[in-house]
Design an enzyme around this catalytic site. Structure first.
Site, PDB file in Angstrom:
ATOM      1  N   SER A  87       0.813  -1.208   0.000  1.00 44.79           N
ATOM      2  CA  SER A  87       0.000   0.000   0.000  1.00 44.79           C
ATOM      3  C   SER A  87       0.850   1.264   0.000  1.00 44.79           C
ATOM      4  CB  SER A  87      -0.973  -0.045   1.181  1.00 44.79           C
ATOM      5  OG  SER A  87      -1.871   1.033   1.154  1.00 44.79           O
ATOM      6  N   ASP A 147      -1.383   1.854  -3.349  1.00 47.40           N
ATOM      7  CA  ASP A 147      -2.091   0.774  -4.050  1.00 47.40           C
ATOM      8  C   ASP A 147      -3.450   1.231  -4.569  1.00 47.40           C
ATOM      9  OD1 ASP A 147      -3.207   0.953  -1.502  1.00 47.40           O
ATOM     10  OD2 ASP A 147      -3.652  -1.187  -1.382  1.00 47.40           O
ATOM     11  N   ASP A 163      -3.205   6.750  -3.102  1.00 44.11           N
ATOM     12  CA  ASP A 163      -2.077   6.226  -2.328  1.00 44.11           C
ATOM     13  C   ASP A 163      -1.370   5.114  -3.111  1.00 44.11           C
ATOM     14  OD1 ASP A 163      -3.739   3.986  -2.003  1.00 44.11           O
ATOM     15  OD2 ASP A 163      -3.261   3.758   0.119  1.00 44.11           O
ATOM     16  N   ASP A 177      -6.142   2.491  -3.189  1.00 45.01           N
ATOM     17  CA  ASP A 177      -7.422   2.274  -2.498  1.00 45.01           C
ATOM     18  C   ASP A 177      -7.784   3.422  -1.560  1.00 45.01           C
ATOM     19  OD1 ASP A 177      -5.671   1.782  -0.393  1.00 45.01           O
ATOM     20  OD2 ASP A 177      -6.653  -0.081   0.239  1.00 45.01           O
TER      21      ASP A 177
END
Length: 346
Positions: free
Chosen positions: A108, A254, A252, A256
């Protein structure tokens, strides 16, 4: 390389550690087998599970994905590999391609030294994201004890590279192909995979896209892809003003979570975005439920009340908020961290 698995990498909402000290080729091989075993037991399938495999653009990701893929194939999985992808595209793939479950290799928004795994399963078109309350402890115990299930026959891989086009088309279909103004938009995905979705999205929009840090680079040379750290938004805010743009967008690492910048260069509070979306949805679908975490009630409560909705407040954490959404059959949810969830997309 130490193949002993550090149990602390099994977090509340994902598996995450520093490469290669905590998460490496040997440990992810075992973890993938543990996740496969969990899926087989949880879903009680009489056939090979159909799994999505996707990943981000970190420098350690290719080596880790290779071993995860190997472990899943040895276990007997039928893999739909969608390639480098965002986490929302991964979740979308579970239902859109009729898969049982899957893994996203990603850390992430965390610094470049990290990598990790998010995983989820699909039951009847509803995605369950695995966290502490939905199976993480079981996966940890299966992995540490190496109590793995193998179906006795090798699995297979098929590749699907159309996920972003399919996801964008599905989003336009859900909002009934609205007329959108020609806006000037500046976007900064921080050299992370959010750039891939933005590229696909803006091909369909009548907007001017000004790109910042779109080249995928797992070293994140511009800044850490974490818009919740507002210092990472300084250059984007300046660029919005310089370009006299209508909007700035910062996903961000990743893809999400997302933050927005207004035409004045100000960061828009996540609670205000939740309130705006809730207002638009409730005008068409009154009396529906809107879910927020306990940090995100400001702005939202007034909007939900005004437009005839029902507010549901839950604990912090994306796995928890999506489970609450499923339980309440809520229309929409928003978190203070910039996560947003729609019923139609899990």
């Amino acid at each position: 390389m130490n193949s002993k698995i550090d149990p602390t990498i099994f977090k509340a909402y994902d598996i995450r550690g520093i490469y290669p000290a905590q998460l490496n080729e040997e440990t992810i091989y075992k973890i993938a087998k543990g996740i496969f075993t969990f899926f087989v037991k949880k879903l009680n399938l009489s056939r090979a599970p159909r799994l999505v495999l996707s990943y981000d653009g970190r420098t350690s990701t290719p080596m880790l994905v290779k071993e995860a893929r190997k472990a899943l194939l040895e276990s007997g999985a039928e893999i739909t590999e969608i390639g480098m992808s965002t986490t929302p595209a991964f979740y979308f793939s579970l239902t859109h391609y009729d898969c049982d479950a899957g893994l996203q290799v990603s850390a992430s928004h965390n610094p470049k030294e990290y990598n990790g795994i998010k995983f989820a399963f699909n039951t009847g078109g509803k995605v369950t994201k695995i966290g502490r309350d939905t199976g993480m402890d079981e996966v940890r115990e299966l992995t540490l004890a190496e109590k793995f299930i193998s179906l006795g026959s090798k699995g297979r891989v098929k590749r699907n590279e159309d996920v972003f086009e399919d996801q964008v088309e599905n989003a336009f279909r859900l909002v009934q192909y609205p007329t959108i103004k020609k806006l000037k938009v500046v976007a900064d995905p921080g050299n992370a995979v959010g750039a891939l979705y933005l590229e696909a999205l803006f091909k369909k929009l009548p907007c001017e896209l000004i790109k910042m840090n779109f080249k995928i680079d797992g070293n994140f040379p511009a800044h850490q892809p974490d818009p919740l750290q507002f210092e990472t938004l300084v250059d984007l805010r300046k660029k919005v003003l310089e370009e006299k743009a209508d909007l700035g967008i910062a996903p961000d690492g990743d893809g999400d979570r997302i933050f927005f910048i207004n035409e004045k260069g100000d960061v828009i509070q996540a609670s205000l975005i939740t309130a705006l979306v809730a207002r638009e949805l409730l005008q068409k679908q009154p009396r529906e439920k809107i879910v927020v975490d306990v940090r995100n009630t400001f702005n939202v409560e007034a909007a939900v009340k005004k437009y005839g909705g029902v507010l549901v407040v839950t604990r912090v954490g994306h796995a928890l908020i999506t489970e609450t959404m499923k339980k309440e059959n809520a229309l929409f949810a928003g978190e203070n961290s910039g996560h947003y969830f729609f019923r139609e997309t899990g």
